[in-house]
Design a protein around this motif. Structure first.
Motif, PDB file in Angstrom:
ATOM      1  N   CYS A  49       9.872  -4.632 -15.607  1.00 52.43           N
ATOM      2  CA  CYS A  49       9.327  -5.873 -15.946  1.00 52.43           C
ATOM      3  C   CYS A  49       7.940  -5.910 -15.189  1.00 52.43           C
ATOM      4  CB  CYS A  49      10.293  -6.930 -15.828  1.00 52.43           C
ATOM      5  SG  CYS A  49      10.461  -7.413 -14.002  1.00 52.43           S
ATOM      6  N   GLY A  50       7.352  -6.763 -15.716  1.00 49.55           N
ATOM      7  CA  GLY A  50       5.891  -7.108 -15.236  1.00 49.55           C
ATOM      8  C   GLY A  50       6.245  -7.524 -13.556  1.00 49.55           C
ATOM      9  N   ARG A  51       7.003  -8.238 -13.140  1.00 48.80           N
ATOM     10  CA  ARG A  51       7.239  -8.345 -11.801  1.00 48.80           C
ATOM     11  C   ARG A  51       7.255  -7.337 -10.886  1.00 48.80           C
ATOM     12  NH1 ARG A  51      10.762 -10.759  -7.831  1.00 48.80           N
ATOM     13  NH2 ARG A  51      10.054 -12.191  -6.768  1.00 48.80           N
ATOM     14  N   CYS A  52       8.343  -6.524 -11.538  1.00 47.90           N
ATOM     15  CA  CYS A  52       8.558  -5.337 -10.897  1.00 47.90           C
ATOM     16  C   CYS A  52       7.831  -4.279 -10.630  1.00 47.90           C
ATOM     17  CB  CYS A  52      10.206  -4.656 -11.104  1.00 47.90           C
ATOM     18  SG  CYS A  52      11.558  -5.678 -11.166  1.00 47.90           S
ATOM     19  N   ARG A  53       6.839  -4.221 -11.576  1.00 49.57           N
ATOM     20  CA  ARG A  53       5.636  -3.387 -11.379  1.00 49.57           C
ATOM     21  C   ARG A  53       4.859  -3.696 -10.266  1.00 49.57           C
ATOM     22  NH1 ARG A  53       4.266  -2.204 -18.245  1.00 49.57           N
ATOM     23  NH2 ARG A  53       6.616  -2.069 -18.598  1.00 49.57           N
ATOM     24  N   GLN A  54       4.481  -4.985 -10.176  1.00 56.40           N
ATOM     25  CA  GLN A  54       3.672  -5.438  -9.033  1.00 56.40           C
ATOM     26  C   GLN A  54       4.625  -5.215  -7.660  1.00 56.40           C
ATOM     27  OE1 GLN A  54       0.504  -6.681  -9.182  1.00 56.40           O
ATOM     28  NE2 GLN A  54       0.544  -7.031  -6.980  1.00 56.40           N
ATOM     29  N   VAL A  55       5.794  -5.496  -7.688  1.00 61.64           N
ATOM     30  CA  VAL A  55       6.645  -5.323  -6.544  1.00 61.64           C
ATOM     31  C   VAL A  55       6.405  -3.822  -6.301  1.00 61.64           C
ATOM     32  CG1 VAL A  55       8.837  -5.273  -5.315  1.00 61.64           C
ATOM     33  CG2 VAL A  55       7.899  -7.300  -6.884  1.00 61.64           C
ATOM     34  N   LEU A  56       6.700  -2.729  -7.143  1.00 61.53           N
ATOM     35  CA  LEU A  56       6.623  -1.302  -6.907  1.00 61.53           C
ATOM     36  C   LEU A  56       5.252  -0.987  -6.235  1.00 61.53           C
ATOM     37  CD1 LEU A  56       8.648  -0.171 -10.000  1.00 61.53           C
ATOM     38  CD2 LEU A  56       9.341   0.272  -7.462  1.00 61.53           C
ATOM     39  N   ASN A  57       4.302  -1.661  -6.963  1.00 63.26           N
ATOM     40  CA  ASN A  57       3.019  -1.244  -6.579  1.00 63.26           C
ATOM     41  C   ASN A  57       2.556  -1.552  -5.047  1.00 63.26           C
ATOM     42  OD1 ASN A  57      -0.133  -0.623  -7.272  1.00 63.26           O
ATOM     43  ND2 ASN A  57      -0.077  -2.722  -6.425  1.00 63.26           N
ATOM     44  N   GLU A  58       3.064  -2.723  -4.490  1.00 62.20           N
ATOM     45  CA  GLU A  58       2.911  -3.025  -3.367  1.00 62.20           C
ATOM     46  C   GLU A  58       3.442  -1.740  -2.448  1.00 62.20           C
ATOM     47  OE1 GLU A  58       1.732  -5.897  -2.291  1.00 62.20           O
ATOM     48  OE2 GLU A  58       2.032  -5.799  -0.055  1.00 62.20           O
ATOM     49  N   LEU A  59       4.523  -1.183  -2.673  1.00 58.94           N
ATOM     50  CA  LEU A  59       5.159  -0.156  -1.851  1.00 58.94           C
ATOM     51  C   LEU A  59       4.384   1.088  -1.832  1.00 58.94           C
ATOM     52  CD1 LEU A  59       7.140   0.685   0.190  1.00 58.94           C
ATOM     53  CD2 LEU A  59       8.748   1.002  -1.815  1.00 58.94           C
ATOM     54  N   ALA A  60       3.883   1.201  -3.257  1.00 59.03           N
ATOM     55  CA  ALA A  60       3.191   2.594  -3.433  1.00 59.03           C
ATOM     56  C   ALA A  60       1.820   2.515  -2.770  1.00 59.03           C
ATOM     57  CB  ALA A  60       3.211   2.651  -5.136  1.00 59.03           C
ATOM     58  N   GLN A  61       1.402   1.273  -3.107  1.00 66.06           N
ATOM     59  CA  GLN A  61      -0.284   1.313  -2.304  1.00 66.06           C
ATOM     60  C   GLN A  61      -0.180   1.676  -0.757  1.00 66.06           C
ATOM     61  OE1 GLN A  61      -3.142  -1.787  -2.977  1.00 66.06           O
ATOM     62  NE2 GLN A  61      -3.387  -1.346  -5.153  1.00 66.06           N
ATOM     63  N   SER A 115       0.761   3.663 -12.405  1.00 66.18           N
ATOM     64  CA  SER A 115      -0.775   3.136 -12.497  1.00 66.18           C
ATOM     65  C   SER A 115      -0.915   3.039 -14.106  1.00 66.18           C
ATOM     66  CB  SER A 115      -1.599   4.089 -12.302  1.00 66.18           C
ATOM     67  OG  SER A 115      -1.764   5.551 -12.572  1.00 66.18           O
ATOM     68  N   ALA A 116      -0.176   3.686 -14.843  1.00 63.30           N
ATOM     69  CA  ALA A 116      -0.300   3.580 -16.576  1.00 63.30           C
ATOM     70  C   ALA A 116       0.478   2.225 -16.841  1.00 63.30           C
ATOM     71  CB  ALA A 116       0.107   4.650 -17.147  1.00 63.30           C
ATOM     72  N   LEU A 117       1.574   2.020 -16.101  1.00 64.71           N
ATOM     73  CA  LEU A 117       2.465   0.605 -16.323  1.00 64.71           C
ATOM     74  C   LEU A 117       1.463  -0.456 -16.000  1.00 64.71           C
ATOM     75  CD1 LEU A 117       5.937   1.761 -15.479  1.00 64.71           C
ATOM     76  CD2 LEU A 117       5.061   1.280 -17.793  1.00 64.71           C
ATOM     77  N   LEU A 118       0.900  -0.384 -14.936  1.00 67.24           N
ATOM     78  CA  LEU A 118       0.125  -1.577 -14.071  1.00 67.24           C
ATOM     79  C   LEU A 118      -1.344  -0.974 -13.763  1.00 67.24           C
ATOM     80  CD1 LEU A 118       0.730  -4.451 -13.128  1.00 67.24           C
ATOM     81  CD2 LEU A 118       1.171  -3.364 -10.878  1.00 67.24           C
ATOM     82  N   PRO A 119      -2.189  -0.901 -14.919  1.00 71.87           N
ATOM     83  CA  PRO A 119      -3.376  -0.549 -14.589  1.00 71.87           C
ATOM     84  C   PRO A 119      -4.250  -1.748 -13.711  1.00 71.87           C
ATOM     85  CG  PRO A 119      -3.421  -0.995 -16.890  1.00 71.87           C
ATOM     86  CD  PRO A 119      -1.758  -1.115 -16.384  1.00 71.87           C
ATOM     87  N   HIS A 120      -5.160  -1.046 -13.025  1.00 70.55           N
ATOM     88  CA  HIS A 120      -6.258  -2.231 -12.380  1.00 70.55           C
ATOM     89  C   HIS A 120      -5.349  -3.054 -11.545  1.00 70.55           C
ATOM     90  CE1 HIS A 120      -9.059  -0.575 -15.229  1.00 70.55           C
ATOM     91  NE2 HIS A 120      -8.583  -0.852 -16.109  1.00 70.55           N
ATOM     92  N   ALA A 121      -4.437  -2.514 -10.871  1.00 70.42           N
ATOM     93  CA  ALA A 121      -3.436  -3.340  -9.940  1.00 70.42           C
ATOM     94  C   ALA A 121      -4.158  -3.972  -8.834  1.00 70.42           C
ATOM     95  CB  ALA A 121      -2.180  -2.515  -9.554  1.00 70.42           C
ATOM     96  N   PHE A 122      -3.635  -5.045  -8.557  1.00 70.31           N
ATOM     97  CA  PHE A 122      -4.003  -5.891  -7.311  1.00 70.31           C
ATOM     98  C   PHE A 122      -2.997  -5.511  -6.147  1.00 70.31           C
ATOM     99  CE2 PHE A 122      -3.596  -9.590  -4.537  1.00 70.31           C
ATOM    100  CZ  PHE A 122      -4.745  -9.834  -3.964  1.00 70.31           C
ATOM    101  N   GLY A 123      -3.426  -5.119  -5.020  1.00 64.53           N
ATOM    102  CA  GLY A 123      -2.670  -4.730  -4.129  1.00 64.53           C
ATOM    103  C   GLY A 123      -3.214  -4.900  -2.687  1.00 64.53           C
ATOM    104  N   PRO A 124      -2.068  -4.522  -1.560  1.00 63.45           N
ATOM    105  CA  PRO A 124      -2.653  -4.761  -0.392  1.00 63.45           C
ATOM    106  C   PRO A 124      -3.907  -4.085   0.139  1.00 63.45           C
ATOM    107  CG  PRO A 124      -0.743  -3.159  -0.624  1.00 63.45           C
ATOM    108  CD  PRO A 124      -0.809  -3.542  -1.937  1.00 63.45           C
ATOM    109  N   ALA A 125      -4.480  -3.304  -0.705  1.00 60.10           N
ATOM    110  CA  ALA A 125      -5.874  -2.611  -0.532  1.00 60.10           C
ATOM    111  C   ALA A 125      -6.973  -3.656  -0.644  1.00 60.10           C
ATOM    112  CB  ALA A 125      -6.027  -1.310  -1.360  1.00 60.10           C
ATOM    113  N   ASP A 126      -6.783  -4.556  -1.545  1.00 64.66           N
ATOM    114  CA  ASP A 126      -7.671  -5.830  -1.844  1.00 64.66           C
ATOM    115  C   ASP A 126      -7.729  -6.638  -0.670  1.00 64.66           C
ATOM    116  OD1 ASP A 126      -8.548  -4.629  -4.464  1.00 64.66           O
ATOM    117  OD2 ASP A 126      -6.346  -5.200  -5.017  1.00 64.66           O
ATOM    118  N   LEU A 127      -6.737  -6.600   0.147  1.00 66.14           N
ATOM    119  CA  LEU A 127      -7.070  -7.622   1.082  1.00 66.14           C
ATOM    120  C   LEU A 127      -7.470  -7.364   2.708  1.00 66.14           C
ATOM    121  CD1 LEU A 127      -3.527  -9.678   0.241  1.00 66.14           C
ATOM    122  CD2 LEU A 127      -5.656 -10.262  -0.354  1.00 66.14           C
ATOM    123  N   VAL A 128      -7.773  -5.976   2.596  1.00 66.21           N
ATOM    124  CA  VAL A 128      -8.197  -5.417   3.801  1.00 66.21           C
ATOM    125  C   VAL A 128      -9.769  -5.702   3.845  1.00 66.21           C
ATOM    126  CG1 VAL A 128      -6.312  -4.138   4.732  1.00 66.21           C
ATOM    127  CG2 VAL A 128      -7.994  -3.040   3.260  1.00 66.21           C
TER     128      VAL A 128
END
Ligand code: THU
Length: 138
Positions: A91-103, A125-138
């Motif tokens: 689901c969309g929320r899980c894509r974001q949660v997975l992205n946190e760990l991946a990034q 990255s295909a399921l969640l293109p242009h993702a917002f993640g931890p790299a955006d906060l440094v």
């Protein structure tokens, strides 16, 4: 651990799902560089909106074990419902949660979406293109 082993781990996790309300048991298995595997199931609640998805539970367990990067692959499986044979995707929320760990480790894991007749392999990255993640906060 091969992809087939990871799929088997997700299927085994789904058998332990706590999904008495939806009766839709989901299992997820995360594989890390170095071989660690962490699984999760959906965990529902009598206050329905508090329910947690399998992928989110797996990520929380992994972070709680100190794993921070190297997420290589994720297998997710749900039951067959209705007419369709298509595998479920996170689901969309899980894509974001997975992205946190991946990034955290700079990886773009393969997501193995496991259905009864087919395994669909897609990049996070295909399921969640242009993702917002931890790299955006440094
Ligand atoms: N669910 C997951 O565990 N992962 C997903 O990606 C989609 C949905 C769960 C939530 C709920 O317990 C049940 O499946 C039905 O929506």
């Amino acid at each position: 651990m091969t992809d087939d082993d990871l799929i088997a781990a997700a299927r085994a996790a789904a058998e332990r799902a706590y999904a008495p309300y939806s009766r839709f048991p989901v299992g997820a298995a995360l594989r890390f560089a170095g071989g660690a595997v962490v699984t999760g199931t959906n965990v529902e609640n009598a206050s329905y909106g508090l329910s947690l998805c399998a992928e989110t539970v797996a990520v929380a367990r992994a972070l709680g074990q100190g794993l921070r990067g190297g997420l290589e692959a994720v297998a997710v499986t749900g039951p067959r419902m209705g007419e369709g044979d298509a595998p479920i995707t996170p689901c969309g929320r899980c894509r974001q949660v997975l992205n946190e760990l991946a990034q955290l480790g700079g990886t773009d894991p393969d997501i193995l979406c496991v259905g009864p007749a087919e395994v669909r392999r897609v990049k996070l990255s295909a399921l969640l293109p242009h993702a917002f993640g931890p790299a955006d906060l440094v």
